[in-house]
Design a protein around this motif. Structure first.
Motif, PDB file in Angstrom:
ATOM      1  N   CYS A 109       0.842  -1.198   0.000  1.00  0.00           N
ATOM      2  CA  CYS A 109       0.000   0.000   0.000  1.00  0.00           C
ATOM      3  C   CYS A 109       0.878   1.248   0.000  1.00  0.00           C
ATOM      4  N   SER A 162      -4.760  -3.012  -2.417  1.00  0.00           N
ATOM      5  CA  SER A 162      -3.580  -3.118  -1.561  1.00  0.00           C
ATOM      6  C   SER A 162      -3.743  -2.332  -0.261  1.00  0.00           C
ATOM      7  N   CYS A 163      -4.676  -1.388  -0.250  1.00  0.00           N
ATOM      8  CA  CYS A 163      -4.841  -0.523   0.933  1.00  0.00           C
ATOM      9  C   CYS A 163      -6.145  -0.732   1.690  1.00  0.00           C
ATOM     10  N   CYS A 228      -0.801  -6.707  -2.091  1.00  0.00           N
ATOM     11  CA  CYS A 228      -0.450  -6.818  -0.672  1.00  0.00           C
ATOM     12  C   CYS A 228      -0.043  -8.234  -0.303  1.00  0.00           C
TER      13      CYS A 228
END
Length: 1270
Positions: A109, A162-163, A228
């Protein structure tokens, strides 16, 4: 928990350096060409620098700019041309660091976030994906105010994914709430980053979807977003921040209930078994009928062939007068003979020396009652329902001792549901203005007694601001009303992005915590929810008294506000921490009146019914004066007094032993003992009247001796089984059940002892009064008009010794019940009811709804309704680790979750994964991991600034990424931990530990160890008793899993667990207690009745009664909890009371009564069953059934739901089923399966044996006997 601008400064504000131009200012879109570059000034005095539109070629940076660019954006920028200048990099570096403090735990992220803004700012091909669309002049320059940036769908989605799971531990919430405004997809995420805001991006960045038709000369930014769960350790995130990186937890193998269709397997099985039984029974009956018809037909044919005249050898006169006499038991049972003799001797002594007996009884009771000096009532729900040595109690004590008692919560719901059309939106400007004034009044209120203000008692996590979770927190202050023109927009903005509207205590307010009853817009909310959080303290401390004082004052204010709300067409419900206990006590005081009335009715009935044993309508009409003498009202009064004496003695005895009285004991024990004791009085008196007839020539002492000799063993049987059954409960750890069992066992035993001593002494005195012709209640007055013959007992030669009801039993009921066809039908019906009871057992729910425990008119009823209907948040839950020294690396790995070398199934990781399956874990979010946030803090500049400007970890390799390498251990760990726990959360330091973790860790500097710590999370919304019970079970399972995997001791704690701990074992406990009680009944009845066969029938009958009561509980919506368990134990004891006397009358039949059995009809067991029913059936009905039924029916008028549901319904079911089984099923079952009978010692020899020849025919001159026999 950070201010709103933090989220933008951590993300969108990264965009501050970037600018925009007027339409078409980016004329050329080609590789190597820029769209913006440098700063051209600010729009306002307080504004941020905006970029300049620049469509020129990218340039090589200076060495200093290159170095700074590499430091900020990474090695990929170490060569090539760029489109940014140094001032842009300075702003970029500042803003990215703010974002880094939120997302640094997930390298992917962070990389994607940094790459997006580094590429946007400095990419040499900037013009390919950036198009300036609007500018504003500033002197001779233009400032970019709006631009378009093209991001490919693949990169946008990869960036968002990813976040999206990254956690921001200090708030136990998602980082996406801060950097993306709670975005649910990548388009919302990008829009939030690009929107122009007062405290966010200074210019508008649009992220249109890339389309070659709309943007023919442009290409979207299409870098490869780092996943991630990347296999590259440099970018791989931990499970806590990336669900895709989590190893799968094993499927929960909880209790799975077997079902066949919609039926539980138990229900299905018993129905099938009963159906098979009915089919076999029908087949057997059909076969028997066919056989009888065949045999009858055959006999008729043979009779036609034979001479019908009687043989000369036949003696037509030798017809047995009563076949029942042929089966009269001839054997003696030694134990019964001994008991009979012992009770006879005891009765003789008590009747011979009544004054001494009464004096000694009163003296003993008085001495025992001295224990009242130490009388205490336990009202604390925790001490009532939780065993002090239970795991839940010990865990609560540990939590309170180490982390402090859980906060006290005062909560109010303002609801708009008073309209005829139903609930509607509660929010309006007028309502908000009024409610803000109410909150302001409460904040300034001083308590009535100690002049305590809210500020004096409230919880202040940041040290100066009280926690009040209210919609007013969105508007900054309650001292001034919101702006009438903009309050709706402000509210919607704050509800969508709580981090932008932090209250004084700097914690984001989620909309579901302050508003309820909405699906879309918060403006449609039907309820405003306000929670005042007050510090809790140890009992009996000054701080606790201050808190309770303030709460009492708050309650008084809110009661007034309720009326104000009603005047506005609204409804206010509320609860303070002390409300529940106060309302429970009010319920008890209300119920006391109903209970007393119940006792009085039973008292009056018992007193009058006892007198009716000898006082008939005919005797009163013949000579009314006889009523004054024959009345036994005073005897009934003494009997009731003896019940109260036994209760007093039991309370005194156990109070002296330090066992506190509970409200259940105070309300139930007198009722129980009265219900159990009155029937013994009836049996003794009825038997004594029979003896007065059969042995009128004997002395009063001898007659009392005979009566007690007959009834004493029966009383021994019932008292022994009841005492033993109640005493079983004393082995239970739950104080409410244990204390009740002790008091009940003691009261029943003492009552039985007083009945066979003091009562028989009073009975002897009463008989002497009767024979002396003295008035009842006033024995000093002799009634001269009374018939002396009647008074002295000779009346027995002129009237019958049985009442109308007893005659009905003998002549109608018993013969009808024991008919062959009737018995088969009765067995089938009762087994069918038993089957239904078994089938309904799985339908019995667990729990005790708090709304049931308080009065019907309590103001808290609506509060609990609103809590379930509108509050969409679950209670917090803590997973506590103890004796885990987190200063050492191996144990750190067992706790942490945000570093690559944490255990795969560490505590943090397990909790994170469990939160992803809330349907079985009941966890709404992952945990706030103190150790992860602490380590992240040590890596931040905050640690440097709080450590005299020196780095906390100077030796740590910056390339260690998110590994634990170089992080503090041992003494350094404790030293930094102490600093961190005193660091306040601020805009510059969002990971400060004081507010979020100040009370979460207990460490010892001297011994360099962490004694205890907890991870905080929350449950999903819990809206029913089943939810609360299941959430506790799920937390136990999770804690056990963590303990097993990490080999550390972990337990869960939430405020409600202490009350629901009982349900973890209540089913098992109920089965154990009731099963043990049945085993004791089997053992005692076998010993005292001398027949295992009869004991099995009695025990099975009691079991059937219990099962039928449990089935009734399912139908009547009575759930299983400690209260209903107490009532089931009561039911066990009273069921024995119903059955014991009939079963003993069957085992030891009265020869005199047995002679009355209809001739040529009953033999063997049938005759003994008839004898038992005739002998004591009337006493069981009038002395047990009617007494209890009258007392129970009064409870239907109670105002308390708990009494109406858990006492009235259960006890009514008990009286109904126990009476039916004792008076219908038991005699029939004994006639089929009863064991061996024995001679009743009191029926042999003396006048009774000679009764028929001398008196009995005269007493029974009815159709059962021919005149020639007389």
């Amino acid at each position: 928990m950070r201010s709103s601008w933090q989220f933008l400064l951590g993300a969108s504000t990264v965009l501050l350096p970037f600018a925009h131009a007027e339409p078409s200012l980016t004329d050329k879109h080609e590789a190597g060409r820029c769209a913006i570059r440098g700063h051209c000034g600010k729009q306002g005095f307080f504004g941020s620098d905006l970029p300049c539109p620049d469509n020129g070629l990218a340039e090589e940076p200076t060495a200093d700019v290159r170095k700074k660019l590499v430091d900020v954006c990474g090695d990929k920028w170490d060569d090539g041309k760029v489109c940014c200048k140094e001032e842009q990099l300075d702003a970029l570096q500042t803003n990215l660091k703010r974002a880094e403090s939120i997302i640094s735990s997930c390298p992917a992220c962070k990389e994607n976030f940094f790459n997006l803004f580094c590429t946007f700012t400095c990419s040499p091909d900037q013009s390919l994906f950036v198009n300036v669309t609007n500018t504003t002049p500033k002197g001779d320059k233009y400032l970019v105010t709006e631009l378009d940036q093209l991001i490919s769908d693949e990169y946008g989605e990869g960036f968002y994914n990813s976040c999206k799971d990254v956690k921001f531990g200090a708030t136990n919430s998602r980082a996406m709430d801060f950097i993306g405004g709670g975005a649910k997809n990548y388009t919302q995420f990008l829009k939030f980053l690009g929107d122009k805001k007062v405290l966010g991006s200074p210019f508008q960045i649009n992220f249109p979807r890339p389309d070659s038709a709309d943007w023919p000369d442009m290409e979207p930014m299409d870098d490869s977003a780092k996943a991630c769960n990347s296999t590259d350790e440099k970018y791989k995130c931990t499970c806590v921040d990336c669900s895709a990186a989590c190893p799968a937890l094993p499927e929960v193998s909880g209790t799975k209930y077997c079902h066949v269709g919609g039926l539980a397997c138990l229900s299905f099985a018993v129905i099938i078994v009963y159906s098979v039984f009915i089919l076999l029974l029908i087949a057997a009956v059909s076969g028997h009928v066919a056989y009888r018809r065949h045999a009858q037909s055959k006999n008729e044919r043979l009779r036609l062939l034979q001479d019908a005249a009687p043989s000369d050898d036949e003696d037509e006169g030798d017809v047995v007068h009563n076949t029942g006499l042929l089966d009269r038991p001839q054997k003696h049972y030694a134990l019964n003979t001994v008991c009979d003799a012992a009770f006879g001797r005891l009765g003789y002594i008590c009747a011979r020396f009544p004054a001494i007996t009464i004096f000694v009884s009163i003296l003993v009771v008085g001495l025992l009652s001295l224990g009242w000096i130490r009388f205490e009532v336990e009202r604390d729900p925790v001490r009532l329902w939780v065993a002090p040595d239970s795991a839940a109690a010990k865990e609560k004590e540990f939590f309170d001792d180490n982390f402090g008692p859980f906060f006290r919560a005062e909560q109010a719901f303002l609801v708009n549901d008073t309209l005829p059309s139903g609930p509607g939106p509660v929010l309006s400007y007028a309502t908000l203005k009024w409610w803000f004034g109410v909150e302001n009044q409460i904040s300034r209120m001083m308590s009535q007694q100690g002049s305590i203000t809210f500020s004096d008692v409230c919880f202040k996590p940041t040290g100066d601001a009280c926690v009040v979770q209210s919609i007013s927190g969105y508007f900054g202050s309650t001292s001034s009303p919101p702006d009438e023109g903009s309050w709706q927009d402000t509210l919607e903005d704050c509800a969508n992005e709580p981090v932008n509207c932090l209250p004084d205590f700097q914690q984001p307010l989620q909309p579901n915590m302050v508003l309820g009853g909405y699906n879309g817009s918060v403006l449609d909310a039907q309820a405003i929810i306000v929670t005042w959080v007050v510090n809790n303290h140890a009992e009996d401390t000054e701080e606790m008294q201050n808190a309770m004082d303030w709460e009492n004052s708050l309650k008084e204010i809110l009661l007034v506000v309720q009326q104000e709300a009603q005047d506005r067409g609204l409804r206010l419900s509320f609860n303070t921490e002390i409300s529940l206990e106060q309302e429970l006590n009010k319920s008890t005081n209300t119920d006391a009146k109903i209970v007393v009335i119940s006792y009085i009715i039973m008292f009056i009935y018992a007193s009058l019914a006892l007198g009716s044993t000898t006082l008939t309508t005919r005797t009163v009409l013949q000579n009314p004066a006889n009523a004054l003498v024959q009345s036994k009202f005073m005897l009934g009064v003494i009997g009731i007094v003896i019940v109260l004496m036994s209760v007093s003695a039991s309370v005194g005895l156990f109070s002296a032993a330090g066992i506190k009285v509970t409200l259940i004991i105070a309300e139930v024990i007198p009722f129980l003992v009265l219900a159990v004791g009155v029937d013994n009085i009836f049996l003794i008196v009825h038997e004594f009247e029979r003896v007065n007839i059969s042995h009128s020539d004997a002395s009063v002492s001898e007659r009392v001796s005979r009566a007690l000799g007959r009834m004493g063993p029966s009383i021994l049987l019932s008292a022994t089984t009841e005492t033993a059954a109640f005493a079983l409960g004393a082995a239970v750890g739950m104080p409410a059940v244990r204390n009740f069992a002790a008091y009940a066992a003691g009261a029943v035993l003492i009552n039985a002892l007083l009945q066979v001593t003091m009562f028989v002494a009073v009975l002897a005195l009463n008989q002497r009064r009767v024979e002396a012709g003295r008035a009842d209640c006033v024995p000093c007055i002799r009634v001269k008009q009374a018939d002396s013959v009647s008074v002295n007992g000779a009346y027995a030669f002129d009237i019958q010794d049985e009442g109308a009801f007893q005659r009905f039993i003998r002549k109608v009921y018993a013969p009808a019940l024991l008919g062959k066809k009737t018995r088969v039908v009765i067995i089938a019906i009762f087994l069918g009811v038993f089957t239904a009871g078994l089938a309904l057992i799985p339908s019995v729910q667990l729990g005790l709804d708090q709304r049931i425990a308080i009065p019907r008119d309590s103001y808290m009823i609506k509060y609990f309704d609103d809590l379930y209907d509108y509050f969409d948040a679950g209670p917090p839950v803590y997973f506590v680790s103890r004796e885990l020294n987190a200063t050492q690396r191996p144990y750190q790995k067992e706790l942490c979750g945000r570093f690559s070398d944490c255990m795969q199934f560490s505590e943090s990781n397990i909790l994170e994964q469990e939160s992803k399956r809330p349907e079985v874990s009941y966890l709404a979010t992952g945990s706030a991991s103190w150790i992860d946030d602490f380590f992240l803090w040590t890596l931040s500049d905050c640690c440097t600034s709080n450590n005299d400007g020196k780095s906390c970890l100077p030796e740590r390799d910056p390339d260690a990424n998110i590994a634990l390498q170089g992080l503090p251990e041992g003494e350094r760990f404790v030293e930094l931990l102490d600093i961190w726990l005193h660091t306040q959360t601020s805009e510059e330091c969002p990971l400060g530990g004081q507010a979020s973790y100040g009370n979460a860790i207990v460490f010892d500097k001297e011994h360099v160890t962490v004694n205890a710590s907890h991870f905080r999370t929350s449950h999903t919304p819990l809206h029913s008793q089943a939810d609360f019970i299941n959430s506790y079970a799920a937390a136990r399972r999770i804690a056990s899993d963590i303990s097993d995997r990490t080999e550390t001791e972990v337990f869960p704690y939430s405020k409600h667990y202490i009350f629901f701990d009982q349900y973890a074992s209540i089913v098992r406990l109920s089965c154990a207690l009731l099963g043990s009680g049945l085993a004791i009944i089997l053992l005692v009845t076998t010993i005292l009745l001398g027949s295992l066969q009869t004991a099995i029938v009695v025990t099975f009958t009691v079991a059937m009664i219990l099962i039928d009561i449990v089935g009734t509980m399912a139908v009547a919506n009575v759930s299983l909890n400690a209260v209903s368990l107490v009532n089931l134990i009561i039911s066990l004891g009273i069921a024995v009371e119903f059955c014991a006397h009939i079963s003993r009358a069957f085992a030891f039949p009265s020869a005199t009564v047995m002679e009355r059995a209809p001739r040529h009809k009953y033999r063997g067991k049938d005759a003994r069953a008839w004898t038992a029913l005739v002998n004591v059936g009337g006493s069981v009905f009038s002395g047990i059934t009617i007494t209890k039924l009258l007392g129970v029916c009064v409870l239907a008028f109670t105002r308390s739901k708990i009494f109406e549901i858990y006492y009235f319904r259960v006890w009514l079911a008990l009286v109904f089923w126990a009476a039916l089984h004792a008076l219908v099923f038991l005699p029939v079952a004994l006639s089929f399966l009863g064991g061996e009978g024995y001679v009743d010692p009191e029926s042999s020899g003396g006048l009774e044996e000679d009764l028929r020849s001398r008196r009995y025919p005269a007493l029974l001159a009815d159709e059962d006997y021919d005149s020639d026999d007389i």
